[in-house]
Design an enzyme around this catalytic site. Structure first.
Site, short mmCIF file in Angstrom:
data_model
loop_
_atom_site.label_atom_id
_atom_site.label_comp_id
_atom_site.label_asym_id
_atom_site.label_seq_id
_atom_site.Cartn_x
_atom_site.Cartn_y
_atom_site.Cartn_z
CE LYS A 270 -3.60 2.06 2.70
NZ LYS A 270 -4.47 1.92 3.97
CB SER B 142 -8.09 3.59 3.06
OG SER B 142 -6.84 2.99 3.99
CB SER C 250 -8.17 0.85 6.27
OG SER C 250 -9.10 2.17 6.08
#
Lengths: 513, 97, 491
Positions: free
Chosen positions: A79, A154, A178
């Site tokens: 990420k 996210s 997330s």
């Protein structure tokens, strides 16, 4: 069957046995990304030559019989909230579009030391704020099961990349769900470890007391494999805990006997869509068939979790994001244009004889800050910074922030009490399957309420895992969430693996791509 | 607790954000919604509850007082939007911030 | 004091603790390195970086707090103080807000010149925080740019806040001197104001007696004072200024226009000037730093710290007066020089058995030597033992005080022992017969002197002493005088 359809554990076996090389494997995944990602947009950055060079280096070491790390030759996607030395780390924000940290996050260093091949940086909600991945400054991620729908957020890029077979392993971060939410919406397995289990050093902070890094993969077995690399004490993170790391990869396949599952009554009420509830209840029956006992428990303060979270997280975020002011790194507004703008305003006020206005007019530095931050942050980040700033400001601290910290304690106590009676809590990950892109963008509050089942674990600091447990009528994945007492990742993984040996939901592949 | 447009404007300075009139309008409405929702917490009696600022019950984490290598100046300044190879440069900070 | 008002002063002192590395990272705290060469991702607040507390900084802070007679709470924590300034890269300063590591202490001040009675000054709190960087306005190349150096960012500071218990600039000065001395004795800071390792802000106002009762002038915070002398002057100026402003305007604290303001000391003009602050800038939005965990301290730890403090200045002054019979003034002078000099003094006094004599020699001869050369007692080459030997000879009459000084100088110049230095100077005791012969010769050669003495002008004999010394530098002037008078009497 393509290599991309194999799990990380299966691929590692092939690498170890010399059936394939890391260069081949990495190449196959890079090709898959090239073919699929234009539709999904899971990645913000791929460095094909660097990934292949790294794979070649590991192959060479393997060929010469040198000792190799636990993930030797396996691709892992990161990420883009994790610092990678010398490479862009953007947090999907204009603010950090050109930011290259001079250091690796601790988990990145650990992955490198385990001989993983870092295949690329994944898309996300800006600064990890969001549940749909629509808040990326570089465009949303599309759900591989239906590209008109959100992948969840996210860590939507990491979840979509795993679901679309662009990488066997990915790293995400979870502040209010997330990792678990996109894992649920994309039909993959995602673990949020106990707070303190994995070092946060080098994770660009959103809400420091809630953030935790964790893996996403296709199976619990794969998650166990990589968690063993990620977990452990880090002297550079004061909140990382110094306690032994179990051998997750070895114990994951041991079934739990006498497992006591708890269903939180509050997680099966209003707001939960019927087909999600049905899939989750079916999953619980699977556990019963495997010998688990099930009982209802109560988390009486559940209904306050979202409100508590949306005070604590923005307060911390408003502080953590204060550093993005255009002075030392990141975006800065055009200084000449800024000065010109001020001059125009000054003249106008002067002409109007507005001395009070002149007195209140920003100085150059303040205007530089304000323009920089308004240009660099997207709407959701601005909203949370405003909310947090307000809630911490003079006169409101007690009513908002302090109150939230107290309710947080009550929420934690709910979990403590529940875990006196049961080993794990089982329930839904999200109230509905993936919604359509754009559906909630104008209604922040309804977006926030989507987190209601996942937020509790972050507030309490406990671990949780999302595993695929069925599909909606539209063919969208549905996730089952298991939550465990602090530092019981081993229990979560073993329970998840039990389920995955008895079901095949986790083997399903998005048909469209 | 509702929030007024004026308050939002004040907070935008405190948060060092610059909002247009339209943005101010939307922000006021959205913050109002959220603040209205979090009002839910006020129904709980928390007088005797200890606040929980950390997820962990850990204390006394220290490092030894050992000097470690600093960044090269070039590396430190590499990400600066404006620098002169020695210092960061920002608009004048004469007077207050 | 004749003024119709009382001056009320409270001081906020920032002390840089002498750790090798910064408060939350491993960067060096050394002063004077090229700009931006002592920074790392942590102290410049790069995204993703995290602070870890320096154990030594906490130890030094606790030591100081205990020495300031503070209460040490069992638990302390870290808070973020939030404001935007380019020398503060994270947008917040890690500090301590509602649970400081210490509170409710005191520091006793006194004045050996008697300008005020000894009194305890209460300490509200002493807490740890990180320093900010440095911003410099670039006049030449600037076009309005400021240049930022972050070397100092993250250096550990102990902020010591006093109650407004000080009643004059002289007392404020005494408080600062005593605090600095204490810090020196504790060895927790080098207290160098020029290098910024000790900084002072002062809050001052006046309580004025009026026919309608007492009134208070608005509080002013005075900043930018670069020496203790500057603090004293700035406060003198500010007290006078506030009185004049009150006489003109009558504005009192709390009334419209009576809010607290900030003024800076202008060293060149020797005046305080107003500093602009915005209303919103004081909304620091403190909240607990989630990246750092609390620190706990046990009663046992505090007791161990207390036991390890050693003798502090106040106790030491008392002991010197009691044990060595020195005056309060001498005790003050000696103690103010620091622990090492006091150790030298006590050793000297113990060996030579005369505290007053030892004090005189240390204060006059030793200190002059040190001050002339800007060195410390550690670099003084004559040991207390050797100096004691010299003093014994003076007491025994083998040497005059002034000859003794020559011997000390010779010892310092050559590194020789007392005896060797005396030999080198040709000093030896003069035989009684030899002395009688010498005096007889002098009297024979100076009939006028003999006559004068016989007529009662005893002072006249002084003329012979110089002559005796020039014939034999080792003669004792007292003995020469005594013998000559005796011989004249017999004549």
């Amino acid at each position: 069957m393509s290599l991309t359809d194999l799990t990380a554990t299966e691929l590692l076996a092939k690498l170890t046995q010399g059936e394939i090389t890391s260069v081949e494997l990495t190449g196959v995944f890079l090709d898959r990304i090239a073919a699929v990602d234009p539709t999904i947009h899971a990645f913000l950055r791929i460095d094909r030559p660097a990934a292949l060079a790294r794979a070649a280096e590991i192959d060479a070491r393997r060929a010469s019989g040198q000792p190799l790390g636990a993930l030797a030759g396996l691709p892992v996607a990161l990420k883009d909230v994790l610092c990678t030395a010398g490479e862009p780390t953007t947090c999907a924000s204009r603010m950090l579009e050109n930011f290259r940290p001079p250091y690796d996050a601790t988990v990145v260093a650990r992955l490198r030391a385990a001989d993983a091949v870092l295949i690329g940086k994944t898309n996300m909600d800006e600064f990890a704020m969001g549940g749909s991945n629509e808040n990326s400054a570089f465009g949303p991620v599309h759900n591989p099961w239906d590209t008109d729908r959100v992948p969840g957020g996210s860590s939507g890029g990491s979840a979509a990349a795993v679901a679309a077979r662009m990488t066997p392993l990915a790293i995400g971060s979870d502040t209010g769900g997330s990792i678990r939410c996109p894992a649920g919406l994309c039909g993959v397995t995602g673990l949020k470890p106990t707070y303190g289990r994995v070092s946060r050093y080098g994770l660009v902070a959103f809400a420091s007391s809630l953030d935790q890094i964790g893996p996403l993969a296709r199976t619990a077995e794969d998650v166990a494999l990589i968690l063993g690399v990620l977990a452990g004490h880090d002297p550079a993170d004061s909140t990382s805990v110094d306690r032994p790391v179990p051998d997750y990869a070895r114990t994951v396949s041991k079934p739990l006997s006498g497992l006591r599952l708890g269903l939180a009554r509050e997680h099966f009420g209003e707001g939960l869509e019927g087909q999600v509830e049905r899939a989750v209840r079916e999953a619980i029956k699977v556990y019963e068939s495997l010998g688990a006992t099930v009982r209802e428990v109560s988390l009486p303060h559940s209904k306050y979790a979202v409100a508590t979270y949306y005070l604590i997280a923005p307060c911390e975020a408003s502080s953590n994001l204060a550093r993005y002011d255009g002075a030392h790194y990141g975006h800065r507004t055009n200084q000449e244009a800024m000065l010109a703008e001020l001059e125009i305003e000054r003249k106008a006020l002067d002409a109007a004889g507005d001395t009070e206005g002149l007195d209140r007019l920003d100085n150059a530095l303040v205007r530089m800050y304000r323009r920089t931050r308004s240009e660099g942050f997207g709407p959701e980040v601005r909203r949370r910074v405003m909310l947090g700033t307000y809630a911490l400001s003079a006169g409101y601290y007690d009513a908002y922030y302090l109150k939230a910290l107290k309710v947080r304690r009550l929420i934690r106590q709910d979990f403590d009490r529940a875990f006196e009676e049961v080993d794990l809590l089982a329930g839904p990950v999200t109230p509905t399957p993936a919604f359509r892109l754009g559906e909630k963008v104008d209604d922040p509050l309804s977006m926030y309420l989507f987190d209601l089942f996942t937020i509790g674990a972050n507030l309490a600091g406990i671990g949780g895992i999302s595993i695929p447990c069925g599909f909606s009528a539209e063919g969208l994945p549905i996730g089952l969430q298991l939550q465990a007492p602090p530092f019981e990742e081993e229990r979560l993984l073993r329970a998840a693996h039990m389920f995955q040996t008895a079901t095949d939901w986790h083997t399903r592949k998005p048909p469209a791509i | 607790m509702a929030i007024s447009r004026e308050e939002v404007k004040k907070v935008s300075l405190l948060a060092r954000l610059q909002l247009s009139d339209a943005e101010l309008e939307t922000m006021t409405a959205q913050l109002g919604d959220i603040l209205g929702y979090v009002e839910l917490l006020s129904e709980l009696d928390t007088d005797k509850v200890e606040p929980m600022a950390h997820a962990l019950d850990v204390s006394n984490v220290f490092r030894d007082d050992k000097v470690r290598a600093s960044l090269d100046r070039g590396e430190a300044l590499a990400n600066a939007p404006k620098h002169d190879d020695e210092c960061y440069r920002v608009p004048a900070v004469l007077g207050d911030g | 004091m004749t003024e119709p008002y009382t001056i009320i002063i409270g001081l906020e002192v920032h002390v840089q603790l002498s750790t090798a590395s910064k408060l939350f990272c491993g960067c060096s705290t050394a002063f004077g390195s090229p700009a931006n060469t002592q920074t790392c991702p942590v102290c410049i607040g790069m995204p993703g970086s995290l602070p870890v507390m320096n154990r030594e900084a906490m130890a030094l802070a606790l030591k100081t707090a205990v020495a300031l007679n503070c209460e040490i709470p069992r638990r302390t924590k870290w808070d973020r103080k939030q404001y935007y300034y380019p020398d503060l890269p994270k947008g917040y300063q890690i500090s301590q807000f509602d649970l400081p590591l210490s509170e409710k202490g005191y520091l006793t001040i006194s004045d050996s010149r008697g300008r005020f009675e000894p009194k305890p000054i209460r300490i509200i709190r002493a807490h740890l925080e990180e320093d900010a960087g440095k911003s410099m306005h670039d006049e030449v190349a600037g076009k309005g740019d400021s240049r930022i150096d972050l070397n100092r960012t993250g250096t550990p500071l102990l902020e010591v806040v006093s109650e407004p218990d000080l009643r004059s600039p002289v007392e404020a000065r005494a408080y600062l001197d005593e605090l600095k001395l204490l810090l020196n004795y504790l060895d927790v800071s080098d207290c160098n104001m020029q290098e910024g390792s000790l900084r002072v802000d002062a809050n001052i106002n006046l309580h004025i007696d009026t026919p309608e009762g007492p009134v208070a002038t608005p509080i002013v915070e005075v900043k930018n004072m670069n020496s203790f002398r500057a603090v004293e002057r700035a406060l003198d100026f500010e007290a006078q200024r506030q009185y004049e402003v009150w006489q003109e305007t009558g504005t009192i604290m709390g009334a419209p226009g009576g809010h607290k303001t900030t003024r800076g000391w202008d060293e060149t003009a020797q005046v305080t000037v107003p500093q602009r602050t915005k209303e919103e800038s004081s909304d620091y939005r403190y909240f607990p730093d989630p990246d750092l965990v609390p620190v706990t301290t046990t009663e046992e730890q505090v007791e161990a710290i207390r036991a390890g403090l050693g003798e502090l200045p106040a106790a030491l002054r008392e002991r010197l007066q009691k044990t060595y019979n020195v005056t309060p003034y001498d005790a003050d002078v000696l103690v103010n020089q620091g622990r090492e000099l006091v150790d030298y003094f006590t050793e000297l006094a113990d060996r030579c058995g005369d505290g007053k004599m030892a004090a005189n020699w240390v204060e006059q001869d030793v200190l002059r030597w040190l001050n002339d050369r800007q060195i410390g007692i550690g670099e003084f080459s004559v040991s207390a033992d050797a100096l004691a030997g010299l003093l014994e000879k003076i007491k025994g009459g083998d040497l005059t005080t002034s000859r003794g000084r020559d011997v000390l100088t010779a010892m310092l110049d050559s590194g020789q022992s007392v005896d060797a230095a005396m030999r080198k100077l040709g000093i030896q005791s003069v035989d009684q017969n030899e002395l009688e012969t010498l005096c007889g010769e002098l009297l024979a050669a100076n009939p006028k002197v003999v006559e004068d003495v016989k007529e009662g002008r005893l002072k006249a004999v002084g003329a012979l002493i110089g002559q005796a010394k020039s014939r034999n530098p080792n003669v004792n002037p007292g003995q020469v005088r005594e013998l000559c008078l005796k011989l004249i009497e017999r004549m």
